[in-house]
Every structure is written in structure tokens, then in C-alpha cells.
Design a protein around this motif. Structure first.
Motif, PDB file in Angstrom:
ATOM      1  N   SER A  91      51.446  46.572  37.552  1.00 42.98           N
ATOM      2  CA  SER A  91      50.115  47.075  37.919  1.00 42.98           C
ATOM      3  C   SER A  91      49.251  45.955  38.509  1.00 42.98           C
ATOM      4  O   SER A  91      48.042  46.015  38.414  1.00 42.98           O
ATOM      5  CB  SER A  91      49.441  47.670  36.701  1.00 42.98           C
ATOM      6  OG  SER A  91      49.424  46.709  35.669  1.00 42.98           O
ATOM      7  N   ALA A 135      47.605  43.519  37.958  1.00 42.55           N
ATOM      8  CA  ALA A 135      46.801  42.721  37.024  1.00 42.55           C
ATOM      9  C   ALA A 135      45.960  41.666  37.722  1.00 42.55           C
ATOM     10  O   ALA A 135      45.798  40.563  37.231  1.00 42.55           O
ATOM     11  CB  ALA A 135      47.692  42.067  35.950  1.00 42.55           C
ATOM     12  N   PHE A 188      42.406  40.056  38.774  1.00 45.67           N
ATOM     13  CA  PHE A 188      41.111  40.021  38.092  1.00 45.67           C
ATOM     14  C   PHE A 188      40.069  40.689  38.982  1.00 45.67           C
ATOM     15  O   PHE A 188      39.790  40.218  40.088  1.00 45.67           O
ATOM     16  CB  PHE A 188      40.713  38.583  37.790  1.00 45.67           C
ATOM     17  CG  PHE A 188      41.762  37.838  37.019  1.00 45.67           C
ATOM     18  CD1 PHE A 188      42.328  38.399  35.881  1.00 45.67           C
ATOM     19  CD2 PHE A 188      42.198  36.595  37.429  1.00 45.67           C
ATOM     20  CE1 PHE A 188      43.307  37.726  35.166  1.00 45.67           C
ATOM     21  CE2 PHE A 188      43.176  35.913  36.718  1.00 45.67           C
ATOM     22  CZ  PHE A 188      43.734  36.482  35.589  1.00 45.67           C
ATOM     23  N   PRO A 189      39.447  41.775  38.518  1.00 51.39           N
ATOM     24  CA  PRO A 189      38.592  42.566  39.400  1.00 51.39           C
ATOM     25  C   PRO A 189      37.284  41.870  39.755  1.00 51.39           C
ATOM     26  O   PRO A 189      36.641  42.247  40.721  1.00 51.39           O
ATOM     27  CB  PRO A 189      38.334  43.840  38.595  1.00 51.39           C
ATOM     28  CG  PRO A 189      38.518  43.430  37.177  1.00 51.39           C
ATOM     29  CD  PRO A 189      39.540  42.339  37.172  1.00 51.39           C
ATOM     30  N   ASN A 190      36.891  40.880  38.951  1.00 51.16           N
ATOM     31  CA  ASN A 190      35.606  40.232  39.231  1.00 51.16           C
ATOM     32  C   ASN A 190      35.756  39.018  40.142  1.00 51.16           C
ATOM     33  O   ASN A 190      34.786  38.351  40.437  1.00 51.16           O
ATOM     34  CB  ASN A 190      34.936  39.815  37.925  1.00 51.16           C
ATOM     35  CG  ASN A 190      35.788  38.839  37.139  1.00 51.16           C
ATOM     36  OD1 ASN A 190      37.006  38.978  37.092  1.00 51.16           O
ATOM     37  ND2 ASN A 190      35.177  37.857  36.534  1.00 51.16           N
ATOM     38  N   LEU A 191      36.980  38.746  40.569  1.00 49.96           N
ATOM     39  CA  LEU A 191      37.198  37.594  41.448  1.00 49.96           C
ATOM     40  C   LEU A 191      37.705  38.074  42.800  1.00 49.96           C
ATOM     41  O   LEU A 191      38.425  39.067  42.892  1.00 49.96           O
ATOM     42  CB  LEU A 191      38.229  36.645  40.831  1.00 49.96           C
ATOM     43  CG  LEU A 191      37.921  36.080  39.432  1.00 49.96           C
ATOM     44  CD1 LEU A 191      39.024  35.149  38.983  1.00 49.96           C
ATOM     45  CD2 LEU A 191      36.590  35.344  39.427  1.00 49.96           C
ATOM     46  N   GLN A 211      39.735  45.643  44.340  1.00 49.33           N
ATOM     47  CA  GLN A 211      39.567  47.091  44.458  1.00 49.33           C
ATOM     48  C   GLN A 211      39.539  47.542  45.914  1.00 49.33           C
ATOM     49  O   GLN A 211      39.744  48.709  46.220  1.00 49.33           O
ATOM     50  CB  GLN A 211      38.270  47.565  43.814  1.00 49.33           C
ATOM     51  CG  GLN A 211      37.922  47.112  42.440  1.00 49.33           C
ATOM     52  CD  GLN A 211      37.363  45.711  42.389  1.00 49.33           C
ATOM     53  OE1 GLN A 211      38.081  44.750  42.560  1.00 49.33           O
ATOM     54  NE2 GLN A 211      36.070  45.596  42.145  1.00 49.33           N
ATOM     55  N   ARG A 222      49.211  34.584  43.873  1.00 51.55           N
ATOM     56  CA  ARG A 222      48.540  33.993  42.726  1.00 51.55           C
ATOM     57  C   ARG A 222      49.531  33.297  41.798  1.00 51.55           C
ATOM     58  O   ARG A 222      49.290  32.202  41.308  1.00 51.55           O
ATOM     59  CB  ARG A 222      47.776  35.075  41.954  1.00 51.55           C
ATOM     60  CG  ARG A 222      47.009  34.541  40.762  1.00 51.55           C
ATOM     61  CD  ARG A 222      46.223  35.618  40.055  1.00 51.55           C
ATOM     62  NE  ARG A 222      47.094  36.562  39.369  1.00 51.55           N
ATOM     63  CZ  ARG A 222      46.651  37.587  38.664  1.00 51.55           C
ATOM     64  NH1 ARG A 222      45.359  37.813  38.571  1.00 51.55           N
ATOM     65  NH2 ARG A 222      47.489  38.412  38.073  1.00 51.55           N
ATOM     66  N   ARG A 230      41.938  44.880  30.463  1.00 50.90           N
ATOM     67  CA  ARG A 230      43.334  45.208  30.215  1.00 50.90           C
ATOM     68  C   ARG A 230      44.102  44.032  29.641  1.00 50.90           C
ATOM     69  O   ARG A 230      43.866  42.888  29.985  1.00 50.90           O
ATOM     70  CB  ARG A 230      43.973  45.709  31.499  1.00 50.90           C
ATOM     71  CG  ARG A 230      43.432  47.076  31.871  1.00 50.90           C
ATOM     72  CD  ARG A 230      44.230  47.699  32.942  1.00 50.90           C
ATOM     73  NE  ARG A 230      44.050  46.988  34.181  1.00 50.90           N
ATOM     74  CZ  ARG A 230      44.865  47.083  35.206  1.00 50.90           C
ATOM     75  NH1 ARG A 230      45.919  47.844  35.129  1.00 50.90           N
ATOM     76  NH2 ARG A 230      44.632  46.425  36.299  1.00 50.90           N
ATOM     77  N   GLN A 248      46.929  43.129  30.314  1.00 50.98           N
ATOM     78  CA  GLN A 248      47.666  42.371  31.333  1.00 50.98           C
ATOM     79  C   GLN A 248      46.807  41.309  32.004  1.00 50.98           C
ATOM     80  O   GLN A 248      47.338  40.322  32.496  1.00 50.98           O
ATOM     81  CB  GLN A 248      48.231  43.325  32.383  1.00 50.98           C
ATOM     82  CG  GLN A 248      49.289  44.220  31.795  1.00 50.98           C
ATOM     83  CD  GLN A 248      50.238  44.753  32.817  1.00 50.98           C
ATOM     84  OE1 GLN A 248      49.864  44.973  33.961  1.00 50.98           O
ATOM     85  NE2 GLN A 248      51.478  44.972  32.413  1.00 50.98           N
ATOM     86  N   TRP A 249      45.494  41.509  32.024  1.00 46.87           N
ATOM     87  CA  TRP A 249      44.641  40.454  32.575  1.00 46.87           C
ATOM     88  C   TRP A 249      44.730  39.214  31.687  1.00 46.87           C
ATOM     89  O   TRP A 249      44.788  38.089  32.174  1.00 46.87           O
ATOM     90  CB  TRP A 249      43.190  40.934  32.680  1.00 46.87           C
ATOM     91  CG  TRP A 249      42.988  41.970  33.739  1.00 46.87           C
ATOM     92  CD1 TRP A 249      43.775  42.164  34.842  1.00 46.87           C
ATOM     93  CD2 TRP A 249      41.960  42.945  33.811  1.00 46.87           C
ATOM     94  NE1 TRP A 249      43.286  43.208  35.588  1.00 46.87           N
ATOM     95  CE2 TRP A 249      42.169  43.700  34.973  1.00 46.87           C
ATOM     96  CE3 TRP A 249      40.864  43.252  33.002  1.00 46.87           C
ATOM     97  CZ2 TRP A 249      41.337  44.735  35.352  1.00 46.87           C
ATOM     98  CZ3 TRP A 249      40.033  44.289  33.368  1.00 46.87           C
ATOM     99  CH2 TRP A 249      40.268  45.029  34.540  1.00 46.87           C
ATOM    100  N   ILE A 301      36.864  35.649  33.029  1.00 48.57           N
ATOM    101  CA  ILE A 301      37.232  37.023  33.366  1.00 48.57           C
ATOM    102  C   ILE A 301      36.555  38.035  32.432  1.00 48.57           C
ATOM    103  O   ILE A 301      35.832  38.924  32.876  1.00 48.57           O
ATOM    104  CB  ILE A 301      38.757  37.240  33.270  1.00 48.57           C
ATOM    105  CG1 ILE A 301      39.518  36.125  33.962  1.00 48.57           C
ATOM    106  CG2 ILE A 301      39.149  38.614  33.830  1.00 48.57           C
ATOM    107  CD1 ILE A 301      39.434  36.120  35.456  1.00 48.57           C
ATOM    108  N   ILE A 314      33.349  40.636  33.407  1.00 54.12           N
ATOM    109  CA  ILE A 314      33.650  42.060  33.576  1.00 54.12           C
ATOM    110  C   ILE A 314      32.764  42.892  32.654  1.00 54.12           C
ATOM    111  O   ILE A 314      32.349  43.995  33.003  1.00 54.12           O
ATOM    112  CB  ILE A 314      35.143  42.325  33.312  1.00 54.12           C
ATOM    113  CG1 ILE A 314      35.975  41.731  34.442  1.00 54.12           C
ATOM    114  CG2 ILE A 314      35.430  43.809  33.182  1.00 54.12           C
ATOM    115  CD1 ILE A 314      37.454  41.797  34.223  1.00 54.12           C
ATOM    116  N   LEU A 366      34.208  47.745  38.539  1.00 49.57           N
ATOM    117  CA  LEU A 366      35.005  46.616  38.055  1.00 49.57           C
ATOM    118  C   LEU A 366      36.213  47.086  37.262  1.00 49.57           C
ATOM    119  O   LEU A 366      37.254  46.456  37.270  1.00 49.57           O
ATOM    120  CB  LEU A 366      34.151  45.707  37.171  1.00 49.57           C
ATOM    121  CG  LEU A 366      33.316  44.668  37.882  1.00 49.57           C
ATOM    122  CD1 LEU A 366      32.557  43.839  36.882  1.00 49.57           C
ATOM    123  CD2 LEU A 366      34.191  43.774  38.736  1.00 49.57           C
ATOM    124  N   SER A 399      37.930  49.827  37.599  1.00 49.11           N
ATOM    125  CA  SER A 399      38.516  51.000  38.245  1.00 49.11           C
ATOM    126  C   SER A 399      39.994  51.149  37.942  1.00 49.11           C
ATOM    127  O   SER A 399      40.558  52.205  38.099  1.00 49.11           O
ATOM    128  CB  SER A 399      38.302  50.920  39.752  1.00 49.11           C
ATOM    129  OG  SER A 399      38.797  49.689  40.220  1.00 49.11           O
TER     130      SER A 399
END
Lengths: 269, 347, 326
Positions: free
Chosen positions: B84, B86, B88-91, B133, B147, C193, C195-196, C214, C218, C299, C301
Motif C-alpha cells: 500500500s 506507505a 507519508f501523507p504530510n510530506l 495523495q 524512498r 497507519r 505501515q507508516w 510524521i 498528521i 491527510l 485519505s
């Protein structure tokens, strides 16, 4: 791949224990106070009694207040069901464009505190064409607004989880009218969700004090208003009332929890 | 030659269920090894054990002659790409790629240089300031790959990295991964449940079942000489036949085993014109009825009932077999030399 | 020419069809009428009436900003606003700090245990208003059990404590803010998550580094969003303060109550103006929550299905927790 979560560590356990003690202490104090004959300067009372509960049950005003609360809540929830069910159904299924507008309407009771709502209601209805200030009507109207968010969320969520749009479409294609589709296909499928939001609304209204006290406090006594008056007269009796009220809420929320699980299971299964 | 990564009698169980039974595996430097198997066979658990995300119950992992079993994941110098992504959504994309270097205290210049290289490599230079995203699945997976490569890990682990993607993107990214792997000569373990993926991608395939490696070898070896029925079934739609069935079809069996396999493309449909030619080549001719036909792109797959046995037969979709319909009577040419004898399971 | 005629021939047919649709539509739209009536009568009309009341003269006609200027120039009302703001900010910041730690802790438990703990906190969040104030009086009031015990044991630290003062109010406010913060925040932890964490650890980050780079970033929108709700909750809290200190402590909500429905001074117009100010502050806070929720959703999603399910229960919990003080 399943990963096995270890048991919560010692630190987390003690933190949660602390939290629970902190949260339950006031409740516990009320409980003990309700059964205590006298409680001063000792960790636990020296003698116990059931007389406060007896007194509570023999109190005509208490029974009247309980009855008032019950019927006001039942009427308000029933009214809300009758009004909200068709409205949310129509908007979710046929007018989804209005949904964002609905969300705005529904979030307002969250954003407007009870005191503010009371101020507005009193000014709007103390004179003018509909002078209903101080009557049960204004209270039922206010109650309707208070439970608006719960009813809307509950009904909408259950409609979405049973995919109401598809259900209605197929019913209509099979020749059912819209009203018939609603009654025969949608209603039986969403009732568990509806029961949940009904019970939730009920418990919310049962605990309402601000609007009741400000709008009709002098004329109509609900259980909360009665409790407030008793607090200043007899603490032990007030404790007994608070504990009974709380037990009632507890039972309601347990039913809610059970129902919630059932509904969720129904969805995932 | 000394192995670069050596797994020695790895054992793991969840509760009472054994997940890995005494797994041994040697991997050379720069090799790409696939762990292939059905879901629940323990392949992902093995990968997580190597990464240090799951603790072992027993065994050793030697990386570059050092036992890393007791090291935490962050000291193992192992990179991993998740199914999935993985990310980092904030970076941003670039910050994601630079994350590992930053954690290791690399200077800003070094980070920028390396991330620029990698962004070029995965062809996402323009997206460097985008957030995960905002990327497609395939792009996200390329960022995840970059990465994990940024910190120059000794071993790269890929946990079903393509299974969340569309078929087409999957194929492109598959060859991209292989190219990058060869370019950096990075030792790689690739987990998948897709045998086609395993066959096209790997230097070596390890087929796993129920917590053990049941057979390993080059893709050719695994495909052409399955040792057990499980391997035969999993690697291709081999026809697995019992001894009586073989006797019925071929008249006699080679060897004294109880179980045999023959590849669907080794069974030939023969028309009346080539019938005599086929029989001259010492092939068995059997008559059968077509039960069903399915078209798999360039191959047509028939199921044919012949001599009381249901067989799968693959033929090239070259337009010659248009006459064949369901319930048609056909002749099958069987070549006994293609018949493989299978070992018993669990040997 | 041919085509044109075809079109004109077709047109009436379609028109009829769409008219039929419209007629059907109009009928079932009647189902919306009661809803609209109720909303207009009990939601829009009161708000409108309050706003106009705050800017019209006592006799009901003519525009004036007199009430607002009186508030601005009155030390008494400014103090009430200041007290309310301070107590809301204080109690929500303390509540969110405690709630954040507890929410993280609660996600470390097995689902069964977690659900029990959540039910308990949800239950106690029903324990607000009059009964809550009363329970605190039993415990810490001037003749409270603990007050007397501490006196007996000679714990002088608590000698100065007064439940009916600023510190007492903060204590009680914090009590109802914590479970609310907990219930609102804990789902966001499931948005982080596993996995993060794993990816970060493989890339060399320590646990603390992960949370700093992180995890917390978030969570930030969710934290600010919740802060908005807590703040609004604190600003609007009336029952608890009313039952605890009556009119004795100068809070905005209490002032409004006594201006509009009190027994002593009855000056509804001024109450309207104060109510408008209060409503503006809570609206602003809830708007902040709305914005932050959007960010938070963006964030997080990449939810797994399991997490979306726990989110579905979330508005339910949220609502039952928010209500009694708003």
C-alpha cells in the motif's frame, strides 16, 4: 498478514486506570451519597440507608417531573421521526444536491449554544403572531432542533448503508410507486439505525437542562429542573435522583452499544 | 560462493499456528529472488522477519556475514516497499525520498543531490513538490521505491508492490523495477502471489506453501520441472494425473510414481490431415470431446474429456482452430516424453 | 428538412414525459414541507429575531448599535467575556492535552478492552450539567468529603482551594472536556497507519522521530479541529456553571441567562447582543473544526476499510458527547 498486537504496556494500563478513576470518582461519590445516612470527614459513610430512594419514590413532585420528562421527550422524538424520515429520505435519494445545504442546517445546533438558542426563542415567541413562550409547544420545538443532528445523521447513515438509492430505483423499475417503495423497501431495512438514533435522541433530551430551565423553568418541571431545585434542598435525595437518572442513561447507552454492534455486523456480514 | 544474505532455520508462529517452519535460504549479492505462494503461505511474514518488523521464534539471519536478528529495523540497512506504498501523507514527494537520509543526518546538499538523481530515475522530477495523495498508484509506488533506495540499503524487500495496481501499469512497473534492480545491482527479495510476475522478474523463484519453501530454482526450472503436485498446479495449469489415468491415456507410465503431470501446451490438437504425421512421431493419439473453450488472448484453452479423463489443452490462438466448438470430437496427440513424474507432497 | 420535422414530432413526446416527471416530483416534495416549517420556526426565526433584537431600539423599531457599545464600555460585561474566553481556552487546552495522551493510550489496548473504556468515557460524558456540579459539591464543596478529609489530615495544599472560584470552575470544565477530547481524537490515531511507522523505522527513524516528523503533523488538523469543538463547548457551557456558582461568577453564558430569564434585572436586548457575541465565537470555533476536519481527511485519505468503519460510529459518539453543554 495478521500482526499480533502485544498486550497494552504497564504505563498505558496505569494511565487508563487513572483516567477511569478520575472520570468515575464524581459518579461514585454521588452513588455513595445517595445511600449514606450521613457522610462527613470519613472516606466512607458510617451508616447506610435506602430512605432517600424511598423518599424519592414517594415524592409526588418527582413522579410528576419524571412523567413530564417522559412525555415531552416521547412527543418530541416522535415528531422528529415523523418530520425527518420523509425529509431525509427525499433529500438523500432524490435531491442529493441539497445535501451540503442540509449539513449546514444540521450543524447549526452544534454551533449555537443552548443559552443563545433560548435567547432567540424567547424573543421570537414572547409576543407577535405566535405567542407560545413558556408553553410546552416552544419546548417541543426547541427539542426538535436539539436532536436534529442526531436524527439526520442516524437516518442518513442508515439510508446510505443500505444503498437506498439503488433499492428505490430497483423497486421503481419493478413497478412500485415512490411512496410504496419507501414503505415496503426502505423502512424495513433502515429501522435498526432509526431505533439507534431514536434512543440516542431520547437520552439527549432526558438530560437537557439549559433550554428547559430558561424557556419554561417556572411552569414545567422536567426531571432535570426538578433535580436542580432539589440540589439546594436535600443533597442526599438529589443524589438518589441523579443516580436513578444515570442508571437510566446507562441502560439506554448499553442498548445503543448492542444495537450499534448489530447494525455494524449486519453491514459487514 | 558465499551467500550475501543467509536465512538459517527461521521459525515463527502466531499463537499456536506455525507460520514459518524451519526456512533456509541463501541469496547471492545482486540477485533477485521471488518468494511466491498462495496467501497465508508465510511469504510476507518471512519478509517482515527479515526486515525486523516481526520477531523470530528461532533461527538466524546473516547479512554480509553479520547476524542481524537482534538489531532493530532501523539499524538493519534494509529497505522495504509495501503493497500500500506507505508514503507519508504530510510530506512532499521529495521529502518522502529524503526522509531516510534526513533521519541518518545527511547534509541538505547531499540529500538534494541524491533525491534529484532518484527523481530522474523514476521519471517524476516534475512532481517533486506534489503530495502523495496527488499521485496515481503507479507513481506512488515509484516514489516508495525511490524512498527505500535513497539510503542505499544492503537488501531491498518488496512486499507485493504491484498487486494494488492495474494490469497495464503493473507490467510496466515490473520491468522498471527489474531495470533499476539490475542497474544498482541490489540484492532484492520480491514477494508475490502471481506466478507470471515471479517467472518474468526473477533470477530465482522460491515457491512457498504452508510455511516452507517447497521448491526453488530458476524460473525455467520451476516451470518445466515441478517436483510436486502443488508446484505443478501453482506454476502453470498443469494436468495432474493419477497412475490409472496415465495408464488409460498412454497405455503405460514411465517410472513407478503415483502422480504425474503434463503441461497443457504439450497436448496437441491434431486435425485429420496431420494425424498420420503425428502418429509417425511416436505420439499417442486419443479421441476426446471438447467440454468448454475459453480464449485467453493469444492462447485458447480447451477442456477436453478423453478416455474418461478431463484434460486442459492450450493451443495458440492462430485462427486454425475455428472449427472446434463445444462438444466437437477432436484428436489429441500425447507425447509420453513430456510426462513428468511428481513426488509426494511434503517430501 | 426531414430531420427538422422529425425533431418537431419528437418534441411533444419528450415534453409530456418531463411534465409528468415534474408533477410526480412536486407531490413528493410535500414531504419536505413539515421539515422546512420546523426549521424556519425554531431555528431560523429565533436566530434572526435575536440578531435584529440586538440592533433595534427597545420599542422594537429603529436601528441602533447602542447595546454593543454599552457592552464594549462596560467593564462588567467585558470581564464576563474575558472570563468565558479564558476558562474555555484553559479547559480546552488542558482537556486536549490529557485527551491526546489518553486517546493514544486507548489505541494500544485490545479492541474489546478499548470498547469498554470508550463506553465508560462516553457514559461519563453524559454526566454533565446539574448532576456533575452536584457531584463536585459533594466531593470538594465547602462541606465536601475531600475538603473535610484534607482539613482533618492537615493537607494545607488544598486549604485555599475553593470550588466556587475560577480554579474550581476550571476543574469541573476540564472534567467534561477530557472525555469529549478523547472520543473525538481517538479515531485519528487509527488514521496513522502501522505501515507508516514500519516504513519510518526501516528508514532509520526512532519512535520519537516518527512522532515528531510524521505522527504529530498528521494529527495536527484533528487536534485543532477538536480544540474548536472543546472551545465552543466551554463557551456555551451554562448548566454546570449555573448549578455550581449560580449568578455569582461572571461568565458570558450565565450573564446572558440572567439578563433574559433572570429574576433580578431583565434587559433582554442587552442579552440579545451578548448572545450574538457568544454565538459568533462558537460559530467561529465550529468553522475551524470544519476546516480542520477537511484537512485531516485529506491527510488520512489512505484509510483501510476497517478504519472507515470505526469512523462511521464516530459521529454518533461525538454527538452524544457534545450535546449536554452546547
Amino acid at each position: 498478514m495478521e500482526t499480533h498486537r502485544k498486550k497494552a504496556s504497564w504505563g498505558h494500563r496505569s494511565l487508563m486506570l487513572l483516567l477511569m478513576v478520575y472520570l468515575l470518582l464524581p459518579l461514585l461519590a454521588t452513588l455513595i451519597y445517595a445511600f449514606a445516612k450521613e457522610w462527613q470527614a470519613t472516606i466512607l459513610p458510617e451508616s447506610w440507608t435506602l430512605s432517600w430512594f424511598k423518599e424519592m419514590l414517594q415524592d409526588v413532585r418527582f413522579m410528576e417531573a419524571l412523567w413530564t420528562s417522559l412525555y415531552l421527550c416521547i412527543i418530541s422524538v416522535a415528531l422528529s421521526l415523523a418530520v425527518m424520515l420523509p425529509a431525509v429520505f427525499i433529500i438523500t435519494v432524490y435531491l442529493p444536491k441539497l445535501e451540503s445545504f442540509m449539513k449546514g442546517v444540521v450543524v447549526l445546533p452544534y454551533a449555537v449554544p443552548g443559552v443563545v438558542a433560548a435567547v432567540g426563542l424567547i424573543r421570537a415567541y414572547s409576543s407577535g403572531p405566535i405567542p407560545i413562550a413558556g408553553t410546552a409547544y416552544i419546548l417541543i420545538g426547541a427539542y426538535f432542533i436539539i436532536i436534529l443532528p442526531y436524527m439526520y445523521q442516524g437516518i442518513r447513515n442508515s439510508l446510505l448503508t443500505v444503498s437506498a438509492v439503488e433499492l428505490v430505483n430497483s423497486a421503481e423499475m419493478l413497478g412500485a410507486s415512490r411512496l410504496k417503495a419507501f414503505i415496503t423497501v426502505i423502512m424495513p431495512n433502515i429501522w435498526p439505525g432509526i431505533v439507534t438514533s431514536t434512543l440516542l435522541s431520547f437520552s439527549v433530551l432526558f438530560g437537557e437542562f439549559v433550554l428547559t430551565n430558561m424557556l419554561v423553568g417556572g411552569h414545567i418541571q422536567t426531571i432535570q429542573v426538578y433535580l436542580y431545585q432539589r440540589v439546594n434542598e436535600n443533597g442526599h435525595l438529589a443524589s438518589a435522583i441523579a443516580i436513578s437518572y444515570f442508571l437510566f442513561i446507562l441502560v439506554l447507552s448499553m442498548i445503543l452499544m448492542k444495537l450499534g454492534k448489530k447494525v455494524n455486523k449486519g453491514i459487514s456480514g | 560462493m558465499k551467500p550475501y544474505l543467509r536465512l538459517e532455520s527461521i521459525r515463527k508462529q502466531f499463537g499456536d499456528t506455525p507460520v514459518l517452519n524451519n526456512v533456509n535460504l541463501d541469496i547471492r549479492e545482486g540477485e533477485l529472488v521471488t518468494l511466491l505462494g498462495p496467501s497465508g503461505c508465510g511469504k510476507s511474514t518471512l519478509l517482515r522477519c527479515i526486515a525486523g518488523l516481526t520477531d523470530l521464534d528461532g533461527g538466524h539471519i546473516l547479512l554480509d556475514s553479520k547476524d542481524i536478528v537482534n538489531l532493530p529495523p532501523r539499524s538493519r540497512e534494509i529497505g522495504m516497499v509495501f503493497q500500500s506504498y506507505a508514503l507519508f501523507p504530510n510530506l512532499s514527494v521529495r521529502e518522502n525520498i529524503e526522509y531516510g537520509m534526513k533521519m541518518r543526518g545527511a547534509s541538505k546538499e547531499a540529500r538534494r543531490k541524491r533525491s534529484a538523481e532518484l527523481l530522474e530515475l523514476i521519471d517524476l522530477g516534475e512532481k517533486r513538490d506534489a503530495y502523495p495523495q496527488q499521485l496515481s498508484g503507479g507513481q506512488q509506488q515509484r516514489v516508495a521505491l525511490a524512498r527505500s533506495l535513497a539510503v542505499k540499503p544492503k537488501v531491498l524487500l518488496l512486499d507485493e508492490p504491484l498487486s494494488a495496481l492495474d494490469a497495464k501499469i503493473r507490467k510496466n512497473l515490473r520491468s522498471e523495477i527489474r531495470e533499476i534492480q539490475k542497474k544498482f545491482n541490489i540484492t532484492t527479495i520480491f514477494v508475490t502471489h502471481d506466478q507470471e510476475e515471479a517467472l518474468t522478474l526473477s533470477d530465482r523463484v522460491c515457491l512457498m506453501n504452508k510455511g516452507s519453501i517447497v521448491q526453488q530454482g530458476t524460473p525455467e526450472e520451476l516451470y518445466t520441472t515441478p517436483r510436486t503436485e502443488f508446484v505443478a498446479q501453482f506454476m502453470g495449469s498443469y494436468n495432474v494425473l493419477t497412475r490409472p489415468e496415465v495408464l488409460q491415456l498412454f497405455g503405460k507410465a514411465n517410472g513407478d510414481g503415483d502422480s504425474f503431470a503434463i503441461r497443457p501446451e504439450a497436448l496437441l490438437l491434431v486435425g485429420a490431415d496431420t494425424l498420420s504425421e503425428a502418429s509417425r512421431e511416436d505420439k499417442q493419439i486419443v479421441e476426446g470431446t471438447v467440454h468448454s473453450i475459453s480464449i485467453l488472448g493469444n492462447i485458447i484453452r480447451y477442456t477436453i474429456d478423453a478416455a474418461g479423463v478431463r484434460l486442459i489443452v492450450d493451443a495458440l490462438n492462430d485462427g486454425r482452430s475455428l472449427r472446434i466448438r463445444e462438444q466437437s470430437l477432436v484428436n489429441l496427440a500425447l507425447d509420453r516424453s513430456q510426462l513428468l513424474q511428481l513426488e509426494k507432497e511434503g517430501v | 428538412m426531414e430531420r427538422l420535422r422529425l425533431q418537431t414530432n419528437d418534441a411533444p413526446f419528450y415534453k409530456k414525459e418531463s411534465e409528468g416527471m415534474k408533477r410526480r416530483n412536486r407531490w413528493f416534495l410535500l414531504g419536505l414541507v413539515p421539515f422546512v416549517v420546523m426549521i424556519v420556526l425554531f431555528q431560523l426565526a429565533p436566530i434572526l429575531s435575536m440578531v435584529t433584537g440586538s440592533i433595534s431600539q427597545g420599542n422594537g423599531s429603529g436601528f441602533t448599535l447602542d447595546y454593543y457599545s454599552r457592552i464594549i464600555h462596560s467593564e462588567f460585561y467585558l470581564k464576563a467575556i474575558k472570563n468565558s474566553l479564558l476558562i474555555s481556552i484553559f479547559s480546552s487546552v488542558i482537556g486536549i492535552a490529557a485527551g491526546l495522551i489518553c486517546a493514544y493510550s486507548i489505541t494500544r489496548f485490545s479492541p474489546k478492552m478499548r470498547d469498554r473504556l470508550l463506553m465508560l468515557s462516553n457514559m461519563t460524558s453524559n454526566f454533565a450539567g446539574v448532576p456533575l456540579a452536584f457531584a463536585y459539591i459533594i466531593l470538594l464543596g465547602s462541606n465536601g468529603v475531600f475538603t473535610l478529609l484534607f482539613k482533618q489530615w492537615g493537607w494545607s495544599v488544598f486549604a485555599d482551594f475553593n470550588l466556587y472560584s475560577w480554579t474550581g470552575l476550571v476543574l469541573v470544565y476540564v472534567y467534561f472536556q477530557i472525555p469529549l477530547a478523547l472520543l473525538l481524537l481517538y479515531p485519528s490515531f487509527y488514521g496513522i497507519r502501522e505501515q507508516w511507522k514500519e516504513a519510518a523505522s526501516l528508514l532509520g527513524a526512532s519512535k520519537w522521530q516518527f512522532w515528531r516528523t510524521i505522527g504529530l503533523p498528521i494529527l495536527t488538523p484533528a487536534v485543532f479541529g477538536t480544540l474548536g469543538i472543546l472551545f465552543a463547548n466551554g463557551m456555551g457551557a451554562y448548566a454546570t456553571a449555573y448549578a455550581l456558582v449560580g449568578g455569582n461568577y461572571n461568565l458570558l453564558a450565565v450573564r446572558i441567562g440572567s439578563l433574559v430569564a433572570g429574576d433580578v434585572v431583565n434587559e433582554p436586548q442587552l442579552g440579545n447582543a451578548l448572545a450574538v457575541i457568544l454565538a459568533l465565537s462558537t460559530l467561529l470555533a465550529v468553522y475551524l473544526n470544519h476546516k480542520m476536519t477537511q484537512r485531516s481527511k485529506m491527510l488520512q485519505s489512505g484509510f483501510t476499510t476497517k478504519n472507515t468503519r470505526s469512523l462511521r460510529i464516530f459521529p454518533k459518539l461525538k454527538s452524544s458527547a457534545v450535546k449536554e453543554e452546547l
